[in-house]
Design a protein around this motif. Structure first.
Motif, PDB file in Angstrom:
ATOM      1  N   VAL A 596       0.865  -1.172   0.000  1.00 62.47           N
ATOM      2  CA  VAL A 596       0.000   0.000   0.000  1.00 62.47           C
ATOM      3  C   VAL A 596       0.906   1.228   0.000  1.00 62.47           C
ATOM      4  N   PRO A 597       0.826   2.061  -1.048  1.00 64.98           N
ATOM      5  CA  PRO A 597       1.722   3.228  -1.116  1.00 64.98           C
ATOM      6  C   PRO A 597       1.459   4.206   0.035  1.00 64.98           C
ATOM      7  N   GLN A 598       2.529   4.786   0.537  1.00 64.22           N
ATOM      8  CA  GLN A 598       2.400   5.772   1.623  1.00 64.22           C
ATOM      9  C   GLN A 598       2.432   7.177   1.027  1.00 64.22           C
ATOM     10  N   VAL A 599       1.664   8.057   1.616  1.00 63.54           N
ATOM     11  CA  VAL A 599       1.641   9.436   1.131  1.00 63.54           C
ATOM     12  C   VAL A 599       2.813  10.176   1.770  1.00 63.54           C
ATOM     13  N   GLU A 600       3.550  10.917   0.937  1.00 61.64           N
ATOM     14  CA  GLU A 600       4.680  11.709   1.460  1.00 61.64           C
ATOM     15  C   GLU A 600       4.130  12.808   2.370  1.00 61.64           C
ATOM     16  N   LYS A 601       4.737  12.939   3.530  1.00 64.27           N
ATOM     17  CA  LYS A 601       4.251  13.981   4.464  1.00 64.27           C
ATOM     18  C   LYS A 601       4.799  15.338   4.081  1.00 64.27           C
TER      19      LYS A 601
END
Length: 601
Positions: A596-601
């Motif tokens: 599951v791709p993580q969103v860049e903070k």
């Protein structure tokens, strides 16, 4: 004493017209089936067809008649009821006089049926054979239910001379009224989620309330995909004094027509929750309904009324059928798509039926063709698809939109436009071509197919019934759209009604595929593929999306663990258990490898 249903399977609604006259075909044998009542035009045409065929005296109802939609629906349902009762009476006469006909009928009853045993005992008796059989049949037989289906979302506002008509003339509201005013004593299946306005409208019709004996003439069935949704909708209706007589649980992806995927919740764990908490559902609704009935000054019921739990979606063998009945204590199992290959039961033209016979797993897919914007199960190679490609080759897109049942987009007009219509697609394509310079070729093609994939379901889903009966089809040539569940890939021949029923009850086997995966495994595979596709085809990723995908993945993993435990202690699927366990391991590995791709903070 109420007579019990003769069968523990039912035929769910299919499309707009595949089960349009199924009760006329099968109800005399005690088989319940469901008619879609959203399209009044096909109901009127079928009424005229059967009116002539059986020499009845039902009049035509023109679109100029006030409230014509509801009136057409009432008239069609009343006529179906008349025909079914007549056929049922003839059938009882036949089997009480003819031993061979009686034996043929007994051959299609469930093996565990008390009715079957009772008839067998009477056949073995030599004295007063005919009158005993006749009395027994009178006391125990009843026709299958003539149930109806309304998709709650198909509730477009209607206009006359540019004036919006009152809500009661909305499509689903008029359908509901058509059923409520018919003489049927049967059930209305509400599908596609909650429509509070429509649910509230039911309060206006006495037939939906229990009488002094606790009997309800018009029962409510809710098609749901999880327990939480059942509890919310059931309580909403109970507060109005309305009882849900059945929750019909359908697999999110392993079903025909529109596929409402759950958040990764698999059918087994969902059924388990219903089994464990059914009493909670009953008690909660009973308390709320009793209070509401008292407040309205209507007949109250001291004991909770009957509440059935049924299940459908992807069932294909008698062992799966039996497993659902015995493990989850369901009252009936829905067999849909396989009945599309039974000419005696469903309304399908020869060309389309042949297409289904030949279709393999890779031909059945979850498409974007529905104007509702919900994934829609269909098959490659339909006549609708062929005609669409021919039109597109000439630079023509979209349908003429004669019925407007799905004209639900308010983007360009308050009266609504259908996303499959030429009008809508022309505007959208014009906008897209304006932006062409700023898009990559891949993005341009993606957006273009998003617009042009949509098909006219209103016409495509009824044409097969017209073609089967050689009825005239007016307007633009649209061909046939059909929406079988993926399970049909394993059924590869046309069969008779009695063969199909014997297959359901394990007295014969019509499947030539020895490799057909278990229904639960098949659904699991679809959910893993669905998640993978969702992630890979996503253009921009948000926090809420990653949260949703993580929940989805977690629910599938929990479902796999549930199945491991379930099959460990099961006496069913003996020969296939080692394969099932290997497949569970395989999908667990596949799922774990999906990141599951993580969103860049």
């Amino acid at each position: 004493m109420t007579k019990k249903p003769l069968h523990n399977f039912h035929i769910p609604v299919m499309g707009l017209a595949y089960t349009i006259d199924s009760p006329i075909r099968v109800a005399q044998y005690g088989i319940s089936s469901v008619i879609s009542i959203i399209d009044d035009e096909i109901l009127e045409k079928m009424k005229n067809f059967y009116n002539k065929k059986f020499n009845l005296d039902y009049f035509g109802i023109s679109t100029k008649t006030d409230d014509y939609r509801a009136k057409r629906i009432t008239a069609y349902l009343d006529m179906v009821d008349d025909i079914v009762n007549e056929k049922f009476e003839s059938f009882k006469q036949e089997i009480s006089k003819n031993t061979e006909a009686l034996k043929d009928f007994m051959a299609i009853l469930p093996n565990t049926s008390d009715l079957k045993n009772g008839l067998q005992n009477l056949i073995n008796q030599k004295d007063n054979w005919s009158s005993n059989i006749k009395n027994f049949i009178e006391s125990n037989l009843k026709p299958g239910s003539i149930d109806v289906n309304i998709m709650t979302k198909v509730d477009k506002d209607n206009y006359q001379n540019n004036e919006q008509l009152p809500v009661m003339y909305n499509d689903a509201h008029a359908s509901l009224r058509g059923f409520a005013k018919s003489k049927l004593s049967s059930s209305m299946v509400l599908s596609a989620g909650m429509n509070p306005r429509l649910y509230s409208y039911m309060e206006e019709f006495e037939d939906f309330y229990p009488d002094e004996n606790g009997n309800i003439k018009k029962k409510i069935i809710l098609k749901v995909s999880d327990f939480r949704s059942a509890m919310i909708q059931g309580n909403f209706l109970a507060k109005k004094g309305l009882w849900v007589s059945e929750y019909r649980i359908e697999s999110g992806l392993n079903c025909g027509g529109h596929a409402f995927a759950t958040e990764g919740m698999l059918l087994g764990p969902i059924m388990e929750e219903f089994k464990q908490k059914k009493n909670e559902l009953i008690q909660s609704a009973h308390a709320l309904m009793t209070a509401a009935l008292e407040q309205k000054g209507k007949c109250t019921v001291s004991e909770p009324l009957e509440m059935k739990i049924t299940v459908q979606g992807g069932v294909g063998t008698s062992e799966e059928h039996e497993f659902l009945l015995s493990n989850y204590h369901v009252d009936s199992v829905g067999w849909g798509s396989p009945f599309l290959l039974v000419p005696e039961a469903t309304s399908v033209d020869t060309e389309t039926r042949n297409l289904l016979v030949k279709s393999k797993e890779q031909d059945l897919y979850l498409s974007n063709i529905s104007p509702l914007g919900v994934p829609f199960n269909t098959v490659k190679g339909t006549s609708n698809e062929t005609l669409k490609y021919e039109k597109e080759a000439k630079g023509k897109y979209g349908s003429s939109c004669p019925k407007k049942l799905l004209a639900l987009s308010k983007e360009f007009s308050p009266e609504g436009t259908c996303t499959a219509s030429k009008k809508y697609q022309d505007i959208k394509l014009k906008e897209l071509y304006t932006d062409r310079e700023t898009l990559t070729e891949k993005e341009f093609d993606r957006r273009k197919s998003q617009i042009t994939d949509k098909a006219c379901l209103c016409v495509g889903l009824v044409n097969a019934a017209y073609m089967e009966q050689n009825l005239e089809i007016k307007g633009e040539k649209q061909g046939v759209v059909i929406c079988p569940g993926p399970n049909i890939a394993f059924f590869d021949k046309e069969v008779s009604l009695s063969e199909m029923i014997k297959h359901i009850y394990g007295n014969t086997n019509i499947l030539s595929h020895t490799q057909r995966p278990n229904m639960f495994i098949n659904e699991l595979k679809m959910y893993v593929e669905y998640l993978r596709k969702e992630i890979t085809s996503s253009v921009e990723i948000t926090h809420s999306q990653t949260k949703k995908w993580n929940t989805f993945k977690k629910n599938i993993l929990e479902g796999i663990e549930y199945y491991h435990d379930l099959f460990k202690g099961s006496s069913f699927f003996g020969n296939g258990l080692s394969t099932i366990n290997l497949q569970l391991q395989e999908y667990k590995l596949q799922l774990t490898s999906i990141e599951v791709p993580q969103v860049e903070k």
